[in-house]
Scaffold this active site. Structure first.
Site, PDB file in Angstrom:
ATOM      1  N   ASP A   1      37.581  47.360  27.905  1.00  0.00           N
ATOM      2  CA  ASP A   1      38.599  46.686  27.083  1.00  0.00           C
ATOM      3  C   ASP A   1      37.988  45.694  26.107  1.00  0.00           C
ATOM      4  O   ASP A   1      37.317  44.754  26.503  1.00  0.00           O
ATOM      5  CB  ASP A   1      39.600  45.958  27.991  1.00  0.00           C
ATOM      6  CG  ASP A   1      40.516  46.945  28.687  1.00  0.00           C
ATOM      7  OD1 ASP A   1      40.594  46.904  29.924  1.00  0.00           O
ATOM      8  OD2 ASP A   1      41.133  47.772  27.997  1.00  0.00           O
TER       9      ASP A   1
ATOM     10  N   ASP B   1      31.194  47.555  28.940  1.00  0.00           N
ATOM     11  CA  ASP B   1      32.571  47.130  29.236  1.00  0.00           C
ATOM     12  C   ASP B   1      33.521  48.068  28.477  1.00  0.00           C
ATOM     13  O   ASP B   1      33.129  48.737  27.518  1.00  0.00           O
ATOM     14  CB  ASP B   1      32.731  45.673  28.757  1.00  0.00           C
ATOM     15  CG  ASP B   1      34.161  45.219  28.729  1.00  0.00           C
ATOM     16  OD1 ASP B   1      34.858  45.373  29.744  1.00  0.00           O
ATOM     17  OD2 ASP B   1      34.596  44.716  27.677  1.00  0.00           O
TER      18      ASP B   1
HETATM   19  C1  XBP Z   1      39.915  43.633  30.604  1.00  0.00           C
HETATM   20  C2  XBP Z   1      40.943  43.227  31.578  1.00  0.00           C
HETATM   21  C3  XBP Z   1      41.930  44.255  32.049  1.00  0.00           C
HETATM   22  C4  XBP Z   1      42.837  44.688  30.890  1.00  0.00           C
HETATM   23  C5  XBP Z   1      44.135  45.287  31.409  1.00  0.00           C
HETATM   24  O1  XBP Z   1      38.982  44.364  31.348  1.00  0.00           O
HETATM   25  O2  XBP Z   1      40.944  42.091  32.012  1.00  0.00           O
HETATM   26  O3  XBP Z   1      42.705  43.626  33.041  1.00  0.00           O
HETATM   27  O4  XBP Z   1      43.199  43.536  30.139  1.00  0.00           O
HETATM   28  O5  XBP Z   1      43.847  46.364  32.291  1.00  0.00           O
HETATM   29  P1  XBP Z   1      37.477  44.641  30.779  1.00  0.00           P
HETATM   30  P2  XBP Z   1      44.565  46.405  33.720  1.00  0.00           P
HETATM   31  O6  XBP Z   1      37.297  43.840  29.502  1.00  0.00           O
HETATM   32  O7  XBP Z   1      36.560  44.171  31.889  1.00  0.00           O
HETATM   33  O8  XBP Z   1      37.407  46.125  30.549  1.00  0.00           O
HETATM   34  O9  XBP Z   1      46.017  46.051  33.497  1.00  0.00           O
HETATM   35  O10 XBP Z   1      44.349  47.798  34.228  1.00  0.00           O
HETATM   36  O11 XBP Z   1      43.835  45.358  34.535  1.00  0.00           O
HETATM   37 MG    MG Z   2      36.344  43.362  27.832  1.00  0.00          MG
END
Ligand code: XBP
Ligand code: MG
Length: 243
Positions: free
Chosen positions: A9, A7
């Site tokens: 974020d 993953d």
């Molecule tokens: C985390 C999310 C993303 C980010 C914001 O994604 O939910 O939406 O918060 O990015 P992950 P965007 O943990 O699966 O990487 O605004 O581009 O959605």
């Molecule tokens: Mg994440």
């Protein structure tokens, strides 16, 4: 274990509190909107994955009708994505400590690397390239490609298809309950590296929960991946959370 699917974020990148949250607030300000998401409120808003879905959920709660949201959200989110990229370029977003070292060790032992994220490709590719070098990931599935966002398993299912591997041959690394649920729904064992936003999540069924990447080595990841029975749900064993 032939591959690890990571993953972004909150996992590879410490990207939410001082990255996405700040970018959303800067976009609100540029658009003349008086919304501002503080650290604690944003933690609650993270329950909705995907920046556009998060904006829709929040603005609907604030009383904005669907027609106005449908017109505003794509523009606001596109600008937010640009602002987030600027924050990354300014060094305001950093990889989590120990991530580059773990990727090096995995590659050194011939383990294939992939990414499955809900985030938007517009910033995902430049961030991964800046932090780690893009070409080390055999496949990158971003929110744009996956038909549904976590906790839906689509991103992980697509990553496994691209790797041409069964779930039993790979391990997911996540930071949150939504990510864990997505990995399990794709029948993947999942290690969770928690952060300040996810430390209190219900992580039932995770193969391992750790506070940081320092606790992870290739042998541990291999053992956790290979200890599953391929996720055969009938006997309640495998990678899915206990019934
Ligand atoms: C985390 C999310 C993303 C980010 C914001 O994604 O939910 O939406 O918060 O990015 P992950 P965007 O943990 O699966 O990487 O605004 O581009 O959605
Ligand atoms: Mg994440």
């Amino acid at each position: 274990m032939e591959a690890v699917i990571l993953d972004v974020d909150g996992t590879l990148a410490d990207s939410e509190r001082d990255g996405h949250r700040v970018a959303f607030n800067l976009a609100f300000e540029e658009f003349g909107l008086d919304h501002r998401w503080d650290v604690e409120q944003y933690g609650r808003l993270l329950e909705v994955t995907g920046g556009q879905r998060r904006l829709h959920a929040y603005l609907e709660d604030e009383g904005m009708d669907a027609a106005e949201r449908d017109e505003l959200v794509p523009r606001l989110h596109a600008r937010k994505t640009e602002l987030f990229q600027e924050l990354v370029a300014e060094g305001k977003v950093q990889p989590r400590p120990g991530t580059a070292e773990l990727l090096d060790r995995l590659e050194g032992e011939g383990v294939r690397l992939a990414v499955a994220t809900t985030g938007s490709r517009g910033w995902v590719a430049p961030l991964l390239d800046r932090f780690f070098g893009l070409d080390r990931f055999e496949t990158i599935v971003a929110g744009d490609e996956a038909p549904a966002r976590k906790p839906d398993p689509a991103a992980y299912v697509m990553a496994l298809e691209a790797l041409r591997l069964p779930p039993s041959a790979a391990l997911a690394v996540e930071d949150s309950r939504n990510g864990l649920l997505a990995a399990h729904a794709a029948d993947l064992a999942c290690v969770v590296v928690v952060n300040d936003y996810t430390r209190d999540h219900d992580l039932e069924g995770a193969a391992l929960v750790v506070d940081d990447f320092g606790a992870l080595d290739v042998a541990t990841l291999r053992r956790l991946c290979d200890s599953g029975d391929g996720g055969d749900d009938d006997d309640g064993g495998g990678h899915r959370p206990p019934a």
